[in-house]
Design a protein around this motif. Structure first.
Motif, PDB file in Angstrom:
ATOM      1  N   HIS A 128      20.548   8.965  -8.275  1.00 50.37           N
ATOM      2  CA  HIS A 128      20.194   7.634  -7.786  1.00 50.37           C
ATOM      3  C   HIS A 128      19.205   7.724  -6.628  1.00 50.37           C
ATOM      4  O   HIS A 128      18.304   6.878  -6.490  1.00 50.37           O
ATOM      5  N   GLU A 129      19.343   8.720  -5.799  1.00 51.74           N
ATOM      6  CA  GLU A 129      18.412   8.891  -4.692  1.00 51.74           C
ATOM      7  C   GLU A 129      16.999   9.165  -5.200  1.00 51.74           C
ATOM      8  O   GLU A 129      16.009   8.641  -4.685  1.00 51.74           O
ATOM      9  N   GLY A 130      16.909  10.000  -6.267  1.00 53.92           N
ATOM     10  CA  GLY A 130      15.589  10.267  -6.842  1.00 53.92           C
ATOM     11  C   GLY A 130      14.967   9.034  -7.466  1.00 53.92           C
ATOM     12  O   GLY A 130      13.763   8.784  -7.334  1.00 53.92           O
ATOM     13  N   LEU A 131      15.800   8.202  -8.140  1.00 54.49           N
ATOM     14  CA  LEU A 131      15.276   6.975  -8.733  1.00 54.49           C
ATOM     15  C   LEU A 131      14.838   5.993  -7.655  1.00 54.49           C
ATOM     16  O   LEU A 131      13.832   5.282  -7.804  1.00 54.49           O
ATOM     17  N   ARG A 132      15.571   5.950  -6.539  1.00 48.82           N
ATOM     18  CA  ARG A 132      15.198   5.052  -5.454  1.00 48.82           C
ATOM     19  C   ARG A 132      13.854   5.472  -4.847  1.00 48.82           C
ATOM     20  O   ARG A 132      12.995   4.624  -4.536  1.00 48.82           O
ATOM     21  N   GLY A 133      13.683   6.759  -4.692  1.00 51.83           N
ATOM     22  CA  GLY A 133      12.404   7.233  -4.161  1.00 51.83           C
ATOM     23  C   GLY A 133      11.231   6.930  -5.101  1.00 51.83           C
ATOM     24  O   GLY A 133      10.139   6.577  -4.662  1.00 51.83           O
ATOM     25  N   GLU A 134      11.481   7.040  -6.397  1.00 47.58           N
ATOM     26  CA  GLU A 134      10.427   6.718  -7.366  1.00 47.58           C
ATOM     27  C   GLU A 134      10.089   5.232  -7.322  1.00 47.58           C
ATOM     28  O   GLU A 134       8.908   4.836  -7.410  1.00 47.58           O
ATOM     29  N   ALA A 135      11.098   4.371  -7.169  1.00 42.20           N
ATOM     30  CA  ALA A 135      10.845   2.931  -7.088  1.00 42.20           C
ATOM     31  C   ALA A 135      10.051   2.591  -5.840  1.00 42.20           C
ATOM     32  O   ALA A 135       9.126   1.748  -5.874  1.00 42.20           O
ATOM     33  N   GLU A 136      10.374   3.236  -4.729  1.00 38.87           N
ATOM     34  CA  GLU A 136       9.619   2.980  -3.513  1.00 38.87           C
ATOM     35  C   GLU A 136       8.162   3.415  -3.666  1.00 38.87           C
ATOM     36  O   GLU A 136       7.245   2.748  -3.178  1.00 38.87           O
ATOM     37  N   ARG A 137       7.947   4.511  -4.330  1.00 42.26           N
ATOM     38  CA  ARG A 137       6.567   4.977  -4.527  1.00 42.26           C
ATOM     39  C   ARG A 137       5.771   3.988  -5.377  1.00 42.26           C
ATOM     40  O   ARG A 137       4.602   3.696  -5.095  1.00 42.26           O
ATOM     41  N   ILE A 138       6.420   3.441  -6.427  1.00 40.57           N
ATOM     42  CA  ILE A 138       5.737   2.464  -7.281  1.00 40.57           C
ATOM     43  C   ILE A 138       5.409   1.202  -6.489  1.00 40.57           C
ATOM     44  O   ILE A 138       4.319   0.620  -6.611  1.00 40.57           O
ATOM     45  N   GLN A 139       6.315   0.745  -5.649  1.00 41.25           N
ATOM     46  CA  GLN A 139       6.052  -0.449  -4.843  1.00 41.25           C
ATOM     47  C   GLN A 139       4.925  -0.206  -3.849  1.00 41.25           C
ATOM     48  O   GLN A 139       4.087  -1.088  -3.609  1.00 41.25           O
ATOM     49  N   MET A 140       4.877   0.964  -3.263  1.00 42.14           N
ATOM     50  CA  MET A 140       3.804   1.257  -2.319  1.00 42.14           C
ATOM     51  C   MET A 140       2.445   1.290  -3.021  1.00 42.14           C
ATOM     52  O   MET A 140       1.443   0.800  -2.487  1.00 42.14           O
ATOM     53  N   ASP A 141       2.406   1.853  -4.224  1.00 44.17           N
ATOM     54  CA  ASP A 141       1.154   1.841  -4.982  1.00 44.17           C
ATOM     55  C   ASP A 141       0.724   0.428  -5.318  1.00 44.17           C
ATOM     56  O   ASP A 141      -0.471   0.088  -5.266  1.00 44.17           O
ATOM     57  N   ALA A 142       1.668  -0.428  -5.691  1.00 42.33           N
ATOM     58  CA  ALA A 142       1.328  -1.813  -6.005  1.00 42.33           C
ATOM     59  C   ALA A 142       0.840  -2.553  -4.773  1.00 42.33           C
ATOM     60  O   ALA A 142      -0.100  -3.362  -4.826  1.00 42.33           O
ATOM     61  N   ALA A 143       1.473  -2.293  -3.601  1.00 45.15           N
ATOM     62  CA  ALA A 143       1.029  -2.943  -2.357  1.00 45.15           C
ATOM     63  C   ALA A 143      -0.340  -2.442  -1.941  1.00 45.15           C
ATOM     64  O   ALA A 143      -1.164  -3.189  -1.403  1.00 45.15           O
ATOM     65  N   ARG A 144      -0.616  -1.173  -2.174  1.00 40.28           N
ATOM     66  CA  ARG A 144      -1.924  -0.628  -1.838  1.00 40.28           C
ATOM     67  C   ARG A 144      -3.012  -1.228  -2.716  1.00 40.28           C
ATOM     68  O   ARG A 144      -4.158  -1.377  -2.313  1.00 40.28           O
ATOM     69  N   ALA A 145      -2.662  -1.534  -3.977  1.00 42.31           N
ATOM     70  CA  ALA A 145      -3.644  -2.108  -4.890  1.00 42.31           C
ATOM     71  C   ALA A 145      -3.992  -3.544  -4.531  1.00 42.31           C
ATOM     72  O   ALA A 145      -5.048  -4.050  -4.906  1.00 42.31           O
ATOM     73  N   THR A 146      -3.120  -4.231  -3.813  1.00 44.51           N
ATOM     74  CA  THR A 146      -3.366  -5.629  -3.428  1.00 44.51           C
ATOM     75  C   THR A 146      -3.798  -5.666  -1.976  1.00 44.51           C
ATOM     76  O   THR A 146      -3.034  -5.296  -1.076  1.00 44.51           O
ATOM     77  N   ARG A 147      -5.007  -6.100  -1.722  1.00 43.41           N
ATOM     78  CA  ARG A 147      -5.530  -6.214  -0.374  1.00 43.41           C
ATOM     79  C   ARG A 147      -5.750  -7.680  -0.032  1.00 43.41           C
ATOM     80  O   ARG A 147      -5.790  -8.550  -0.910  1.00 43.41           O
ATOM     81  N   SER A 148      -5.943  -7.928   1.216  1.00 40.32           N
ATOM     82  CA  SER A 148      -6.196  -9.292   1.678  1.00 40.32           C
ATOM     83  C   SER A 148      -7.452  -9.318   2.513  1.00 40.32           C
ATOM     84  O   SER A 148      -7.627  -8.481   3.407  1.00 40.32           O
ATOM     85  N   ILE A 149      -8.302 -10.256   2.205  1.00 42.05           N
ATOM     86  CA  ILE A 149      -9.547 -10.454   2.945  1.00 42.05           C
ATOM     87  C   ILE A 149      -9.508 -11.854   3.529  1.00 42.05           C
ATOM     88  O   ILE A 149      -9.449 -12.854   2.780  1.00 42.05           O
ATOM     89  N   PHE A 150      -9.487 -11.948   4.870  1.00 40.59           N
ATOM     90  CA  PHE A 150      -9.378 -13.215   5.574  1.00 40.59           C
ATOM     91  C   PHE A 150      -8.138 -13.987   5.127  1.00 40.59           C
ATOM     92  O   PHE A 150      -8.178 -15.207   4.923  1.00 40.59           O
ATOM     93  N   GLY A 151      -7.068 -13.226   4.904  1.00 43.83           N
ATOM     94  CA  GLY A 151      -5.821 -13.868   4.536  1.00 43.83           C
ATOM     95  C   GLY A 151      -5.685 -14.202   3.071  1.00 43.83           C
ATOM     96  O   GLY A 151      -4.630 -14.676   2.640  1.00 43.83           O
ATOM     97  N   MET A 152      -6.723 -13.942   2.298  1.00 44.38           N
ATOM     98  CA  MET A 152      -6.687 -14.217   0.854  1.00 44.38           C
ATOM     99  C   MET A 152      -6.348 -12.925   0.124  1.00 44.38           C
ATOM    100  O   MET A 152      -7.030 -11.912   0.304  1.00 44.38           O
ATOM    101  N   PRO A 153      -5.287 -12.948  -0.681  1.00 40.26           N
ATOM    102  CA  PRO A 153      -4.945 -11.714  -1.423  1.00 40.26           C
ATOM    103  C   PRO A 153      -6.006 -11.397  -2.470  1.00 40.26           C
ATOM    104  O   PRO A 153      -6.518 -12.285  -3.147  1.00 40.26           O
ATOM    105  N   LEU A 154      -6.310 -10.180  -2.540  1.00 41.83           N
ATOM    106  CA  LEU A 154      -7.314  -9.717  -3.501  1.00 41.83           C
ATOM    107  C   LEU A 154      -6.747  -8.519  -4.249  1.00 41.83           C
ATOM    108  O   LEU A 154      -6.354  -7.518  -3.641  1.00 41.83           O
ATOM    109  N   GLU A 155      -6.677  -8.650  -5.526  1.00 36.86           N
ATOM    110  CA  GLU A 155      -6.143  -7.579  -6.374  1.00 36.86           C
ATOM    111  C   GLU A 155      -7.283  -6.685  -6.838  1.00 36.86           C
ATOM    112  O   GLU A 155      -8.299  -7.176  -7.343  1.00 36.86           O
ATOM    113  N   GLU A 156      -7.099  -5.409  -6.613  1.00 37.78           N
ATOM    114  CA  GLU A 156      -8.097  -4.447  -7.071  1.00 37.78           C
ATOM    115  C   GLU A 156      -7.948  -4.189  -8.568  1.00 37.78           C
ATOM    116  O   GLU A 156      -6.839  -4.223  -9.104  1.00 37.78           O
TER     117      GLU A 156
END
Length: 428
Positions: A128-156
């Motif tokens: 379960h610890e390994g699965l939790r770490g994998e889920a966190e990595r996927i969420q971080m990648d998704a957050a990195r892919a979404t940026r905001s310019i002047f408060g407007m979200p921009l998806e790469e």
């Protein structure tokens, strides 16, 4: 004593008076005299310790004169054992009785197994610890892919991983009959609305080597139905030959002045064919660099250097075609227009194939006229696709043209003879 023995042996070998004999007599007289000699006391010395000598030296130390010194064996010193010689594979090549080197095998190493294994609950917790770490990595990648310019979200934009695209080869076209190929060429040209009338072209791949002089393929022919385009003819002639050329319909006629115009014209030419009399060939060397690369240089083998200027001009105007292989052993020639009838194009193609067979090199030895000589024949329009043609259909077209030409020549001869017989009968 030994000195005396040596002296006696020398005196026996050399029986003459010697200066040492007097000494000998003096010593003998002294010994034989009755005067008492002083007593000689023996002197003894302590034995000197000697090192053990090898058997060879001990044997050599025994001389017949001195006798053996000491025959009792001396104690030997303990010597360290000699290490066995190390044999290499290079030494074994030159030694007759070399020892056999047995291969050495080492036991395989096995990684030790862990002694303390986690129980079922601990194993599930680790999973379960390994699965939790994998889920966190996927969420971080998704957050990195979404940026905001002047408060407007921009998806790469997520680009796909580069992959190798296999090359899809075009399927090879199957060779078809000549009549079908002509029909397809005309259809493809009519579908595309062009601003000009396209030319029907033939591209022939020959099985010859253009680098060899004895396998050069070139020739000329007059198409039965012409090329369908206006040909501008230039004639290099003077005097009566120039007048004949003008009467035959030549577009440009001249001599030295025409050569000078071509040399100083900067490469601009106002004609498509060149015809010259034999006397003008040495003078054309001034413009050979201009006419040669464009295929306009007169050539006696092609019939463009002749004294019959009028006949050459009429042949060029009626549809004379010159062909020659290029560096890749391919012949390109135009045989008419797409607005010609199918029968006219078929006869023009048959005439070209017949002339191509006549230009076959003598050094190319094959069992058939076409096998090994004509590899591929493709028919196309100026801007249209190509259609391969079967060799048997080309052979039929060439044979048909040859028969027509034969009948025309013999029919003309027969008609002339019949006309002559009729004239003789009327005279009689």
């Amino acid at each position: 004593m030994a000195h005396l023995r040596l002296l006696f042996s020398y005196s026996r070998r050399h029986p003459q008076h010697h200066r040492l004999l007097s000494l000998y007599h003096f010593s003998s007289d002294a010994n034989s005299s009755s005067a008492p000699s002083p007593p000689i006391k023996p002197v003894s010395y302590a034995p000197k310790p000697q090192q053990q000598a090898p058997p060879e030296e001990s044997a050599a130390s025994l001389t017949p004169d001195a006798g053996p010194r000491d025959q009792s064996p001396l104690p030997r010193r303990p010597q360290p054992p000699m290490p066995p010689p190390e044999w290499t594979r290079q030494d074994m090549r030159y030694v007759k009785d070399a020892p056999v080197i047995s291969p050495v095998s080492y036991p395989s190493r096995v990684a030790p197994l862990p002694e303390d294994r986690p129980v079922c609950g601990e194993a599930e917790a680790v999973q379960h610890e390994g699965l939790r770490g994998e889920a966190e990595r996927i969420q971080m990648d998704a957050a990195r892919a979404t940026r905001s310019i002047f408060g407007m979200p921009l998806e790469e934009e997520q680009l796909p991983y580069p992959t190798i695209i296999p090359v899809v080869k075009r399927p090879q076209k199957v060779a078809i009959d000549l009549v079908d190929a002509i029909r397809l060429v005309k259809t493809s040209a009519n579908e595309k609305k062009r601003n000009f009338v396209e030319t029907v072209e033939a591209h022939v791949i020959l099985g010859v080597d253009p680098r060899r002089g004895d396998q050069m393929v070139r020739g000329a022919l007059t198409l039965p139905h012409g090329t369908g385009k206006t040909v501008r003819v230039a004639v290099f002639a003077e005097g009566p030959a120039a007048e004949e050329a003008r009467a035959a319909g030549a577009d440009v006629v001249g001599g030295d002045e025409l050569i000078e115009v071509i040399r100083t014209g900067g490469g601009k030419l106002s004609f498509d064919k060149c015809i010259a009399t034999p006397m003008f060939m040495p003078r054309l060397s001034k413009v050979a660099r201009i006419l040669g690369p464009r295929g306009l240089m007169p050539n006696p083998k092609l019939g463009s250097v002749t004294n019959d200027v009028s006949g050459a001009v009429k042949a060029a105007k009626s549809g004379r075609v010159d062909f020659k292989i290029d560096k890749t052993a391919i012949v390109h020639v135009g045989l008419g227009k797409v607005n010609f009838t199918e029968e006219s194009l078929r006869e023009n193609i048959g005439a070209f194939v017949h002339a191509l067979l006549l230009a076959k090199p003598v050094g190319l030895k094959k069992t058939s006229k076409y096998v090994g000589y004509v590899k591929k024949f493709t028919l196309s329009s100026t801007m249209g696709p190509g259609f391969p043609v079967t060799i048997p259909s080309l052979s039929v077209a060439a044979d048909h043209f040859n028969k027509v030409q034969h009948l025309m020549i013999h029919g003309f001869v027969v008609g002339t003879e019949t006309f002559g017989i009729g004239l003789r009968n009327r005279r009689t």
